[in-house]
Every structure is written in C-alpha cells, then in structure tokens.
Design a protein around this motif. Structure first.
Motif, PDB file in Angstrom:
ATOM      1  N   UNK A   1       6.291  16.019 -16.538  1.00 40.55           N
ATOM      2  CA  UNK A   1       6.850  14.701 -16.845  1.00 40.55           C
ATOM      3  C   UNK A   1       8.362  14.708 -17.038  1.00 40.55           C
ATOM      4  N   UNK A   2       8.921  15.872 -17.359  1.00 41.48           N
ATOM      5  CA  UNK A   2      10.359  15.948 -17.616  1.00 41.48           C
ATOM      6  C   UNK A   2      11.186  15.862 -16.342  1.00 41.48           C
ATOM      7  N   UNK A   3      10.544  15.863 -15.193  1.00 36.19           N
ATOM      8  CA  UNK A   3      11.279  15.790 -13.917  1.00 36.19           C
ATOM      9  C   UNK A   3      10.945  14.521 -13.146  1.00 36.19           C
ATOM     10  N   UNK A   4      10.423  13.514 -13.843  1.00 35.09           N
ATOM     11  CA  UNK A   4      10.025  12.287 -13.169  1.00 35.09           C
ATOM     12  C   UNK A   4      11.171  11.306 -12.988  1.00 35.09           C
ATOM     13  N   UNK A   5      10.825  10.121 -12.494  1.00 34.98           N
ATOM     14  CA  UNK A   5      11.807   9.052 -12.267  1.00 34.98           C
ATOM     15  C   UNK A   5      11.316   7.772 -12.924  1.00 34.98           C
ATOM     16  N   UNK A   6      12.226   7.050 -13.554  1.00 36.67           N
ATOM     17  CA  UNK A   6      11.919   5.772 -14.185  1.00 36.67           C
ATOM     18  C   UNK A   6      12.670   4.674 -13.441  1.00 36.67           C
ATOM     19  N   UNK A   7      11.931   3.673 -12.981  1.00 35.93           N
ATOM     20  CA  UNK A   7      12.545   2.529 -12.289  1.00 35.93           C
ATOM     21  C   UNK A   7      12.645   1.388 -13.291  1.00 35.93           C
ATOM     22  N   UNK A   8      13.874   1.028 -13.621  1.00 33.34           N
ATOM     23  CA  UNK A   8      14.131   0.127 -14.747  1.00 33.34           C
ATOM     24  C   UNK A   8      14.940  -1.090 -14.306  1.00 33.34           C
ATOM     25  N   UNK A   9      14.409  -2.278 -14.621  1.00 33.67           N
ATOM     26  CA  UNK A   9      15.125  -3.518 -14.330  1.00 33.67           C
ATOM     27  C   UNK A   9      15.803  -4.065 -15.579  1.00 33.67           C
ATOM     28  N   UNK A  10      16.855  -4.866 -15.374  1.00 34.82           N
ATOM     29  CA  UNK A  10      17.570  -5.437 -16.530  1.00 34.82           C
ATOM     30  C   UNK A  10      18.476  -6.577 -16.075  1.00 34.82           C
ATOM     31  N   UNK A  11      18.762  -7.534 -16.972  1.00 32.11           N
ATOM     32  CA  UNK A  11      19.700  -8.614 -16.645  1.00 32.11           C
ATOM     33  C   UNK A  11      21.139  -8.132 -16.759  1.00 32.11           C
ATOM     34  N   UNK A  12      22.052  -8.858 -16.113  1.00 37.60           N
ATOM     35  CA  UNK A  12      23.456  -8.448 -16.077  1.00 37.60           C
ATOM     36  C   UNK A  12      24.072  -8.330 -17.467  1.00 37.60           C
TER      37      UNK A  12
ATOM     38  N   UNK B   1       0.832  -1.207   0.000  1.00 39.75           N
ATOM     39  CA  UNK B   1       0.000   0.000   0.000  1.00 39.75           C
ATOM     40  C   UNK B   1       0.863   1.253   0.000  1.00 39.75           C
ATOM     41  N   UNK B   2       1.909   1.263   0.822  1.00 37.10           N
ATOM     42  CA  UNK B   2       2.780   2.438   0.904  1.00 37.10           C
ATOM     43  C   UNK B   2       3.547   2.656  -0.395  1.00 37.10           C
ATOM     44  N   UNK B   3       3.943   1.574  -1.046  1.00 33.19           N
ATOM     45  CA  UNK B   3       4.625   1.705  -2.334  1.00 33.19           C
ATOM     46  C   UNK B   3       3.698   2.323  -3.369  1.00 33.19           C
ATOM     47  N   UNK B   4       2.442   1.862  -3.374  1.00 27.97           N
ATOM     48  CA  UNK B   4       1.472   2.426  -4.313  1.00 27.97           C
ATOM     49  C   UNK B   4       1.209   3.898  -4.011  1.00 27.97           C
ATOM     50  N   UNK B   5       1.153   4.225  -2.729  1.00 29.59           N
ATOM     51  CA  UNK B   5       0.920   5.620  -2.336  1.00 29.59           C
ATOM     52  C   UNK B   5       2.090   6.497  -2.759  1.00 29.59           C
ATOM     53  N   UNK B   6       3.303   6.012  -2.522  1.00 30.44           N
ATOM     54  CA  UNK B   6       4.502   6.758  -2.915  1.00 30.44           C
ATOM     55  C   UNK B   6       4.541   6.969  -4.426  1.00 30.44           C
ATOM     56  N   UNK B   7       4.178   5.912  -5.162  1.00 30.67           N
ATOM     57  CA  UNK B   7       4.171   6.014  -6.614  1.00 30.67           C
ATOM     58  C   UNK B   7       3.089   6.977  -7.095  1.00 30.67           C
ATOM     59  N   UNK B   8       1.945   6.960  -6.433  1.00 29.94           N
ATOM     60  CA  UNK B   8       0.857   7.862  -6.809  1.00 29.94           C
ATOM     61  C   UNK B   8       1.260   9.318  -6.633  1.00 29.94           C
ATOM     62  N   UNK B   9       1.902   9.622  -5.509  1.00 30.44           N
ATOM     63  CA  UNK B   9       2.371  10.987  -5.264  1.00 30.44           C
ATOM     64  C   UNK B   9       3.365  11.402  -6.339  1.00 30.44           C
ATOM     65  N   UNK B  10       4.258  10.459  -6.711  1.00 28.65           N
ATOM     66  CA  UNK B  10       5.246  10.751  -7.746  1.00 28.65           C
ATOM     67  C   UNK B  10       4.559  11.008  -9.089  1.00 28.65           C
ATOM     68  N   UNK B  11       3.549  10.199  -9.401  1.00 29.34           N
ATOM     69  CA  UNK B  11       2.842  10.362 -10.663  1.00 29.34           C
ATOM     70  C   UNK B  11       2.116  11.703 -10.732  1.00 29.34           C
ATOM     71  N   UNK B  12       1.586  12.156  -9.586  1.00 32.15           N
ATOM     72  CA  UNK B  12       0.929  13.465  -9.542  1.00 32.15           C
ATOM     73  C   UNK B  12       1.917  14.566  -9.920  1.00 32.15           C
TER      74      UNK B  12
ATOM     75  N   UNK C   1       3.297   5.551 -15.799  1.00 29.99           N
ATOM     76  CA  UNK C   1       3.316   6.985 -15.525  1.00 29.99           C
ATOM     77  C   UNK C   1       3.665   7.744 -16.803  1.00 29.99           C
ATOM     78  N   UNK C   2       3.395   9.040 -16.866  1.00 31.58           N
ATOM     79  CA  UNK C   2       3.712   9.811 -18.078  1.00 31.58           C
ATOM     80  C   UNK C   2       5.169   9.698 -18.499  1.00 31.58           C
ATOM     81  N   UNK C   3       6.100   9.802 -17.549  1.00 34.83           N
ATOM     82  CA  UNK C   3       7.518   9.766 -17.917  1.00 34.83           C
ATOM     83  C   UNK C   3       7.928   8.366 -18.375  1.00 34.83           C
ATOM     84  N   UNK C   4       7.369   7.309 -17.737  1.00 34.77           N
ATOM     85  CA  UNK C   4       7.680   5.944 -18.160  1.00 34.77           C
ATOM     86  C   UNK C   4       7.100   5.659 -19.544  1.00 34.77           C
ATOM     87  N   UNK C   5       5.938   6.243 -19.845  1.00 32.30           N
ATOM     88  CA  UNK C   5       5.341   6.090 -21.170  1.00 32.30           C
ATOM     89  C   UNK C   5       6.221   6.728 -22.234  1.00 32.30           C
ATOM     90  N   UNK C   6       6.752   7.904 -21.935  1.00 30.38           N
ATOM     91  CA  UNK C   6       7.660   8.577 -22.873  1.00 30.38           C
ATOM     92  C   UNK C   6       8.887   7.708 -23.130  1.00 30.38           C
TER      93      UNK C   6
END
Length: 301
Positions: A88-99, A71-82, A279-284
């Motif tokens: 959108x140019x000042x957002x954050x993208x959380x990106x996973x990837x293999x080594x 719940x707290x993760x979703x809340x934190x993400x919601x605040x960030x999305x707002x 989120x807008x920035x992740x969509x971009x």
C-alpha cells in the motif's frame, strides 16, 4: 473480442485519428486499423465514419466507447489495487478539489501525508462543484474535497471536515478597509467580483447578500481565486472569500475584513463513491484526513 481491440478502439476514439493513436500506442498504423476492422466485423456494425482527415464515432460507436472506457478504467484500477494490496505504501491516490482549496489546504495535507508515506503518488484534479461530483461517481477520482457537502446524494458518501467563515475582501484604499468587522449590507452599493456559474462559492455569496437585503452588482466573474483577489486588490470591486483562500502569495493583496452580519459560512467535506470500497492506500489517506481535521478543528475552537 480481445482486450487489445478495445484498448485500440478507445485510443482511436479519443484521438479521432488512426495515425495519432498508433503513435501514442507505439504500434504500426496498420495494426491499429486491422484491430478496429476486426472489431467492427465481429460486432457487425460500423464504429467510425470518416470526417475530413479525422474519424468520428457513429451512434453505436459512441455507445460502445462509453461502456468500454468505463470497463477499462475499472480494469486499470483493479490491477493497481492488486499491486497496492501487496504494498500500500507504493500506491496512487486520485484526489479532486475545488480551486479555492488549492492555495493552502491541498499542499499542506498532501505534504503532511507524504512525510509519513513518502512513496505514495498523487494524481490531483481541480474542478467546479458539478465536475468534482461527476469524477467521483465515474471513478475518475478516488476521493474529493467539496463544498458544500452533497447531503442526500445517492451515489456519493463521506464526511464533513470543517466549517469556515468567509470574509469581505476590499481594495486596500477602500473606506472600510481599516474596519475590524462590517455588516454585509454596507457593501450593497459596491461592484462585486465573483466566481463564475458552477462554482460553489458563488451561490453562498449570493445567498448571503440576499439575507443582507440586496442583490450584488457584478463587475467581473472568474474561475480562479488568485484572479478574484488580484482584481479586488487592483480596485475593480469587492468580494467574499473563505479564510483558506486568503493566504498571501503575492505583494498586491486586498484588505480583509470580517463580516459580522450575516455570518457567512461554508462547509468543506470529503466524498467518495457510495458503492465502491476504497483501495488500501486511499483508505489510509482517508483516515489520515479525518484525524488531521479533527486536530485542526480542536485548534480552531
């Protein structure tokens, strides 16, 4: 039940210590203890048990922690999305990837995107196949590069970005090191250096060897592409790696030889949660990657 109580509860659960949690929260230890006590009284249950100098979650505490953390993760993400909707140019993208994509692909695509969107921040997380999918499903990451693409997975969706060959890598003084291409069966008597269990390149190599009529003898296992390249270059065995993992970064390098039979390929995809709007920035960024790899594939063909 107050939001502050839940924040304090999660922090204590992670640190397993009231004092350490209070230090990280920058509040008095008594304030944390009081909030935890009030939460336990309101719920009518014991959330922690003393275990030596540390605290341990009770079974009901573990249940609450799992739910509250989500719940707290979703809340934190919601605040960030707002904030991102505002800019959108000042957002954050959380990106996973293999080594195996960390050597060349990740720096190149992130750098290319940042040239157009210099204020966007990235939070990068490496992992094996299972952890990458898990992080996307849990919302720990917004997007993730993955190989192979998880076809038919109900909780994630995405696109296949490219298909690339795996080449044989050999010690520089190996008798086959000067060949333009080889059949994989020519390596059947060699010792192999492979990724550990859980890494997607391992089953690709094992399947290719099976198709070539042999089971590889494994001398070393590793979780890092650089370690595998270094061990092969030092004469400790042979391996198969994708082209993207073979950009030279050190003086000691293995020899690289194409495999003509069987052709060994891997697909690289980009995934996101199936039930969650980006989120807008992740969509971009997502659209940037689709265009980037469309151009990349045209250049390769």
């Amino acid at each position: 039940m107050e939001l502050r109580q839940l924040y304090y509860f999660v922090k204590v659960a992670k640190k397993e210590h009231v004092t350490q949690a209070a230090e990280e929260l920058h509040v008095a230890q008594s304030a944390v203890s009081r909030q935890i006590h009030q939460l336990e009284e309101e719920l009518g249950v014991k959330l922690f048990l003393q275990k030596g100098r540390n605290l341990q979650l009770t079974p009901v505490g573990q249940l609450l922690y799992k739910r509250v953390e989500a719940v707290l993760k979703d809340l934190e993400r919601t605040v960030q999305e707002i904030h991102e909707f505002h800019d959108p140019e000042c957002g954050e993208i959380r990106l996973g990837f293999p080594h195996s994509l960390g050597i060349h692909l990740m720096p190149e695509v992130v750098s290319g995107f940042r040239k157009k969107h210099p204020n966007v921040k990235f939070r990068l997380k490496q992992g094996n196949y299972a952890s990458i999918v898990k992080d996307v499903v849990s919302g720990e990451t917004d997007l993730a590069f993955i190989s192979p693409f998880p076809e038919g997975h109900e909780q994630v969706t995405g696109d296949i970005l490219l298909t690339e060959e795996l080449s044989a890598i050999l010690p520089p003084n190996h008798p086959l090191a000067g060949e333009e291409s080889i059949k994989l069966e020519q390596l059947k008597n060699e010792m192999f250096v492979l990724f550990s269990n859980g890494y997607s390149l391992r089953p690709i190599v094992l399947d290719a060897c099976e198709k070539a009529g042999f089971e590889p003898k494994i001398s070393f296992e590793s979780e890092e592409t650089d370690t595998i390249r270094g061990l092969v270059a030092a004469g400790m065995g042979v391996s198969l790696l994708p082209d993207m993992a073979l950009f030279q970064t050190k003086q000691l390098q293995p020899a690289r030889v194409r495999i003509r039979d069987p052709k060994v390929l891997r697909q690289i995809g980009l995934i996101r949660r199936a039930d969650h709007k980006l989120s807008p920035v992740a969509t971009v960024f997502y659209n940037f990657l689709i265009q980037y790899f469309d151009t990349y594939n045209h250049k390769q063909s």
